[in-house]
Design an enzyme around this catalytic site. Structure first.
Site, PDB file in Angstrom:
ATOM      1  N   ARG A  48       0.784  -1.268   0.378  1.00 41.61           N
ATOM      2  CA  ARG A  48      -0.275   0.317   0.019  1.00 41.61           C
ATOM      3  C   ARG A  48       0.948   1.619  -0.122  1.00 41.61           C
ATOM      4  NH1 ARG A  48      -2.784   2.011   3.489  1.00 41.61           N
ATOM      5  NH2 ARG A  48      -1.788   1.023   5.688  1.00 41.61           N
ATOM      6  N   LYS A  57      -8.922  -2.928  -0.640  1.00 39.56           N
ATOM      7  CA  LYS A  57      -8.534  -1.443   0.636  1.00 39.56           C
ATOM      8  C   LYS A  57      -9.600  -0.412   0.322  1.00 39.56           C
ATOM      9  CE  LYS A  57      -6.409  -4.694   3.456  1.00 39.56           C
ATOM     10  NZ  LYS A  57      -7.178  -5.107   5.309  1.00 39.56           N
ATOM     11  N   HIS A  75     -12.264  -4.511  10.988  1.00 41.47           N
ATOM     12  CA  HIS A  75     -11.090  -4.951  10.681  1.00 41.47           C
ATOM     13  C   HIS A  75     -11.065  -6.597  11.141  1.00 41.47           C
ATOM     14  CE1 HIS A  75      -6.923  -5.282   8.934  1.00 41.47           C
ATOM     15  NE2 HIS A  75      -7.646  -5.448   8.121  1.00 41.47           N
ATOM     16  N   SER A  91      -1.114  -7.595  11.530  1.00 39.05           N
ATOM     17  CA  SER A  91      -0.394  -8.293  11.135  1.00 39.05           C
ATOM     18  C   SER A  91       0.725  -9.089  12.423  1.00 39.05           C
ATOM     19  CB  SER A  91       0.732  -7.883  10.133  1.00 39.05           C
ATOM     20  OG  SER A  91       1.345  -8.712  10.028  1.00 39.05           O
ATOM     21  N   LYS A 105      -3.747 -14.385  14.066  1.00 36.53           N
ATOM     22  CA  LYS A 105      -5.249 -14.504  14.080  1.00 36.53           C
ATOM     23  C   LYS A 105      -5.835 -14.789  12.343  1.00 36.53           C
ATOM     24  CE  LYS A 105      -6.979 -10.418  11.383  1.00 36.53           C
ATOM     25  NZ  LYS A 105      -6.945 -10.129   9.990  1.00 36.53           N
ATOM     26  N   THR A 106      -5.361 -14.392  11.731  1.00 37.83           N
ATOM     27  CA  THR A 106      -5.379 -15.813  10.129  1.00 37.83           C
ATOM     28  C   THR A 106      -4.709 -17.123  10.819  1.00 37.83           C
ATOM     29  OG1 THR A 106      -4.483 -13.861   8.750  1.00 37.83           O
ATOM     30  CG2 THR A 106      -4.809 -16.725   7.571  1.00 37.83           C
ATOM     31  N   ASP A 160     -11.075 -10.699   6.806  1.00 39.09           N
ATOM     32  CA  ASP A 160     -10.619  -9.439   6.571  1.00 39.09           C
ATOM     33  C   ASP A 160     -11.503  -8.547   7.124  1.00 39.09           C
ATOM     34  OD1 ASP A 160      -8.261  -7.873   6.450  1.00 39.09           O
ATOM     35  OD2 ASP A 160      -8.503  -7.835   4.218  1.00 39.09           O
ATOM     36  N   ARG A 171       1.652 -12.146  -1.789  1.00 41.13           N
ATOM     37  CA  ARG A 171       0.183 -11.597  -2.093  1.00 41.13           C
ATOM     38  C   ARG A 171      -0.458 -13.151  -2.651  1.00 41.13           C
ATOM     39  NH1 ARG A 171      -2.229  -9.946   3.061  1.00 41.13           N
ATOM     40  NH2 ARG A 171      -0.908  -7.727   3.824  1.00 41.13           N
TER      41      ARG A 171
END
Length: 536
Positions: free
Chosen positions: A53, A199, A218, A236, A240-241, A255, A326
């Site tokens: 980003r 995003k 989020h 990050s 979480k994932t 997400d 990604r």
């Protein structure tokens, strides 16, 4: 202004609208926007400025209708004059007219048709169109959306650069990612990073939904066999994932979700997963979603900026191109999902933090005010560089665990969060996936199996029925027991050999919380949140 985009599409000789996914894959390969890998996924590489980003080139149009709703003190909310946006919009339409072919997709953001926003994406690149098929949802034939027939129009020109002298001194560079909330328009020019498209639309939803009594969060979310849902919030590196991926619980999404009185719903149709250092043994679901074998016309997972060798194999441990490789793929590529991507209001919410100071407990139960505070503060640690040896971790605060994408005044989100967890009697836990027994370099990171046991105890209501004690530095309620977890590690101070050093480290971190709150939120949020702030 919206009519002018449609006029341009009507005039253009080669507009491909809502092309089938397998055809878009073929076109992307034929146009050399992407290349076929050994397993059938397609790989692409972008200029160095597009490997992530570009927050300093990301703008919000400062319209009089909405400017009071936006927190302009946030470093991520960079204002753009409406007249500058209009000039850029006109230039973007002119550029579209010069292209040999255009690709249009009509998709939606939001699995609940009542809160779905239609989005028309116009791009000169078939890979962008394919990305929107992977990431955005099909439009349902329904007129019940709170957005009525409103359509968000998004122009994406990933490889063009802006050169107009009329406004070049009013933007930072020749790249622009801009949101016009009020007129429902967006522009991505000069960024070929897929995340810029995704995003941008999430930021739009995060602005629009609170006015419709929906809280955007989020987070990842899943549902147990008992139909009880849970949300996992974390920055990050917090897990979480990994922790939301559970063979016994169906995934809604990984997400962004909305929470209304009707329940929770996923925003998207797919996942945009980090691939750097991915281990098939630790994250088998994601790995298989990207790396399963299929004919390339059916596969269509887009692997962005990973090292691929001439034989079509990948080395995800090679970060010379970027540490942010990604993969974009549809949710249906995962084995254990809930196809509707909707569920009842969450019974449990887990805040994940990777505290590298080693001073937070592995789990704490939060009151409503504490839940609002920790949601607001969005804390974790980032490990600093180690060129000259191990140095102190860096404290990271990202409001609502997604600061760059939460543009509204902070009280809008915090109050709604408090209202919903109280209304639906939702249990909120803070889970530390970071260090114990000392800070990074001295202590050790919590074993993933210990963390999974704690998360499972929270989800199964085991932690409702145990005794708690309150610790001093962070005002947190720590359980005295958790089946399958050593009682000694539940109180972080117990795990430090030098108790005085623990106290010093804990007080230092608590002081950082207080300073950050005073600088960014004092007077902007409910007074009850200051009372539960560590260090106060």
């Amino acid at each position: 202004m919206k009519r002018s985009l449609n006029d341009q599409l009507n005039k253009h000789k080669n507009v491909f609208t809502d092309v089938e996914r397998n055809n878009l894959i073929e076109i992307s390969v034929r146009n050399k926007n992407a290349f076929i890998s050994k397993n059938g996924a397609i790989a692409t590489w972008v200029p160095v400025e597009s490997t992530g980003r570009s927050p300093k080139d990301t703008y919000i149009v400062k319209n009089p209708e909405s400017e009071k709703k936006i927190d302009w003190d946030s470093p991520n909310n960079i204002p753009l004059d409406p007249d500058v946006f209009e000039l850029i919009w006109e230039d973007a339409i002119k550029i579209l007219g010069e292209k040999n072919e255009l690709f249009v997709t009509n998709r939606a953001i939001g699995a609940d048709s009542k809160y779905a926003l239609k989005v028309k994406t116009v791009a000169d690149n078939s890979l962008t169109a394919l990305f929107t098929l992977n990431m955005f949802r099909k439009q349902e034939n329904s007129n019940e959306s709170v957005f009525n027939d409103d359509e968000f129009q998004l122009i994406v020109l990933p490889y063009n650069k802006l050169k107009n002298k009329e406004y070049s001194d009013r933007i930072r560079s020749d790249m622009v990612i801009a949101h016009d909330f009020d007129n429902k328009r967006g522009i991505v020019i000069g960024s070929a990073y897929g995340g810029s498209v995704k995003k941008l639309m999430f930021t739009v939803m995060n602005f629009l939904l609170p006015d419709k009594n929906v809280l955007p969060i989020h987070c990842s979310a899943n549902e147990g066999k008992d139909r009880n849902s849970a949300m996992f919030l974390g920055l990050s590196g917090t897990g979480k994932t990994t922790l939301s991926g559970d063979k016994n619980r169906a995934l809604l999404g990984d997400d962004e979700h909305g929470w209304s009185d009707d329940g929770i719903f996923n925003f998207e149709n797919g996942c945009f997963a980090k691939m750097i250092d991915i281990d098939p043994n630790k994250e088998p679901e994601i790995y298989d979603a990207v790396m399963h074998k299929d004919d390339y016309r059916n596969h269509g997972a887009i692997i962005e900026n990973a090292m691929m060798y001439p034989d079509g194999t990948f080395d995800y441990f090679d970060d010379r191109l970027t540490k942010n490789s990604r993969a974009s793929y549809p949710l249906e590529f995962l084995k254990n999902i809930k196809k509707s991507s909707k569920s009842a209001p969450p019974k449990t919410i887990i805040f994940l933090t990777a505290d590298a100071n080693g001073v937070l407990p592995p789990v704490a139960k939060l009151s409503i005010e504490q839940a609002m505070f920790w949601y607001l503060i969005g804390y974790t640690s980032k490990l600093a560089g180690t060129e000259t040896g191990i140095v102190d971790p860096q404290t990271v605060f990202s409001r609502f665990f997604g600061e760059p994408f939460m543009p509204r005044n902070p009280d809008d989100y915090a109050k709604m969060f408090g209202k919903y967890i109280e209304k639906y009697d939702t249990d909120v836990y803070l889970v530390n996936t970071g260090w114990t027994g000392g800070p990074y370099g001295e202590g050790k990171r919590f074993d993933i199996m210990v963390t999974r046991r704690i998360v499972n105890a929270a989800l199964s209501n085991e932690l409702k029925n145990v005794e708690y004690k309150e610790e001093d530095n962070f005002k947190l309620k720590i359980p005295l027991s958790c089946e399958g977890v050593s009682e000694e590690i539940l109180d972080p101070k117990n795990t430090w050999k030098n108790k005085n050093k623990y106290d010093e480290r804990a007080k230092k971190l608590a002081g950082e919380f207080a300073a950050h709150f005073d600088k960014h939120f004092k007077g902007k949020v409910a007074s009850g949140l200051e009372k539960v702030c560590p260090g106060k």
